[in-house]
Write a protein that holds these residues in place. Structure first.
Motif, PDB file in Angstrom:
ATOM      1  N   GLU A  22     103.338  32.441  -6.774  1.00  0.00           N
ATOM      2  CA  GLU A  22     104.059  31.520  -5.906  1.00  0.00           C
ATOM      3  C   GLU A  22     103.659  30.091  -6.237  1.00  0.00           C
ATOM      4  O   GLU A  22     102.481  29.745  -6.193  1.00  0.00           O
ATOM      5  CB  GLU A  22     103.755  31.819  -4.431  1.00  0.00           C
TER       6      GLU A  22
ATOM      7  N   ASP B 299     111.515  33.807  -3.088  1.00  0.00           N
ATOM      8  CA  ASP B 299     110.405  34.727  -3.356  1.00  0.00           C
ATOM      9  C   ASP B 299     109.201  34.088  -4.039  1.00  0.00           C
ATOM     10  O   ASP B 299     108.077  34.580  -3.889  1.00  0.00           O
ATOM     11  CB  ASP B 299     110.897  35.888  -4.227  1.00  0.00           C
ATOM     12  N   ASN B 300     109.429  33.018  -4.811  1.00  0.00           N
ATOM     13  CA  ASN B 300     108.371  32.535  -5.698  1.00  0.00           C
ATOM     14  C   ASN B 300     107.981  31.075  -5.499  1.00  0.00           C
ATOM     15  O   ASN B 300     107.250  30.515  -6.323  1.00  0.00           O
ATOM     16  CB  ASN B 300     108.790  32.740  -7.159  1.00  0.00           C
TER      17      ASN B 300
ATOM     18  N   ASP C 102     107.015  35.957 -12.516  1.00  0.00           N
ATOM     19  CA  ASP C 102     106.912  37.329 -12.010  1.00  0.00           C
ATOM     20  C   ASP C 102     106.595  37.346 -10.513  1.00  0.00           C
ATOM     21  O   ASP C 102     105.960  36.420  -9.983  1.00  0.00           O
ATOM     22  CB  ASP C 102     105.818  38.090 -12.755  1.00  0.00           C
ATOM     23  N   ASP C 103     107.022  38.415  -9.860  1.00  0.00           N
ATOM     24  CA  ASP C 103     106.674  38.614  -8.457  1.00  0.00           C
ATOM     25  C   ASP C 103     105.157  38.649  -8.314  1.00  0.00           C
ATOM     26  O   ASP C 103     104.448  39.175  -9.168  1.00  0.00           O
ATOM     27  CB  ASP C 103     107.276  39.918  -7.933  1.00  0.00           C
TER      28      ASP C 103
ATOM     29  N   ASP D 119     117.106  33.615  -5.162  1.00  0.00           N
ATOM     30  CA  ASP D 119     116.023  34.598  -5.075  1.00  0.00           C
ATOM     31  C   ASP D 119     114.690  34.014  -5.527  1.00  0.00           C
ATOM     32  O   ASP D 119     113.649  34.262  -4.916  1.00  0.00           O
ATOM     33  CB  ASP D 119     116.355  35.845  -5.900  1.00  0.00           C
TER      34      ASP D 119
END
Length: 273
Positions: free
Chosen positions: A153, A187-188, A149-150, A183
């Motif tokens: 990290e 992002d992660n 999930d956003d 992505d």
């Protein structure tokens, strides 16, 4: 095409224990977490032990039988230059099957499960994670950052000899409708290091197609279209085969450096990195 070279890959991916020097981190230090049952909904999802520094390894095709020794080899190559983790973990999934395409497809579900495990780990106060995957395990770790999930990290993500097409990490390219890992990487993941060798003929014969790139052999093939957090690391000078990534000194030194270890190029002989 891997679809046409399953026999050759089976011979090189996980039917035997990995090569390398005697492990400083032993198989007894590795906590093996079996996610096979949870992937198919027939068992509970295991938990990653919480620590400030955690090493996690995911195996490839047929690698479930030797996952602890493979993980120990990689961890030992990092420990040789000063790395130390609080917890050493191996992700075991159902990869012993002659149906390679089925195993390849399963890596997405395994990655989704590992993402859920990592979310729980971070929520419970877990620290830094070094997420390493060999061959199809390289797909697992990239699927993991694609599914997490956003707001989460992963500190280090490291495919070794990843069994995938190089364009799967390129912006706007990859699978059906352009779906790929770009992505998730952007992002992660704080740092994605893709270790590849031109001498990995197993993956090179299986992926990339005519004029394309095999991720574990050639790297991304799109240096201008990868995420800022992504780096191709060419270890051709030290890795001479598909299994050669496991326990390799250059791979271990670079991974340790990614984890914050001060690796001395002059004294340690890591000048090829």
């Amino acid at each position: 095409m891997l679809k046409a070279s399953g026999t050759a890959l089976a011979a090189g991916v996980g039917l035997s224990a990995s090569s390398g020097s005697a492990a400083a981190v032993s198989t007894f230090d590795i906590e093996v977490l079996d996610v096979g049952g949870s992937v198919f909904g027939s068992g509970s999802t295991p938990s990653i032990p919480v620590g400030e520094e955690v090493f996690i390894f995911a195996h490839g095709w047929f690698g479930d039988t030797t996952v602890a020794s493979q993980a120990a080899d990689v961890a030992s190559s990092m420990e040789d230059v000063g790395y130390e983790a609080d917890e050493y973990v191996a992700i075991e999934w159902d990869a012993t099957t002659i149906n390679f395409i089925g195993a390849e497809n399963e890596t997405e579900d395994v990655g989704e499960t590992v993402a859920e495990m990592l979310e729980e780990f971070y929520d419970d106060g877990g620290g830094d994670v070094r997420l390493v995957g060999h061959s199809l395990g390289g797909r697992v770790v990239l699927e993991t950052v694609n599914h997490i999930d956003d707001g989460y990290e992963v500190e280090t993500v490291a495919p070794l000899g990843a069994a995938a097409d190089g364009d799967m990490v390129c912006e706007g390219e990859g699978g059906l409708f352009g779906d790929n890992w770009y992505d998730g990487i952007a992002d992660n993941a704080a740092d994605v290091r893709n270790y590849h060798s031109e001498d990995d003929s197993t993956v090179g014969a299986a992926y990339g197609g005519i004029g394309g790139a095999a991720l574990g052999t050639d790297g991304s093939g799109c240096p201008d279209d990868t995420a800022e957090t992504y780096t191709d690391v060419d270890v051709t000078d030290s890795v001479g085969s598909h299994m050669g990534f496991l326990g390799d000194e250059a791979v271990g030194a670079d991974l340790a450096e990614a984890a914050g270890v001060d690796v001395d190029d002059d004294d340690g002989g890591w000048g090829w990195l």
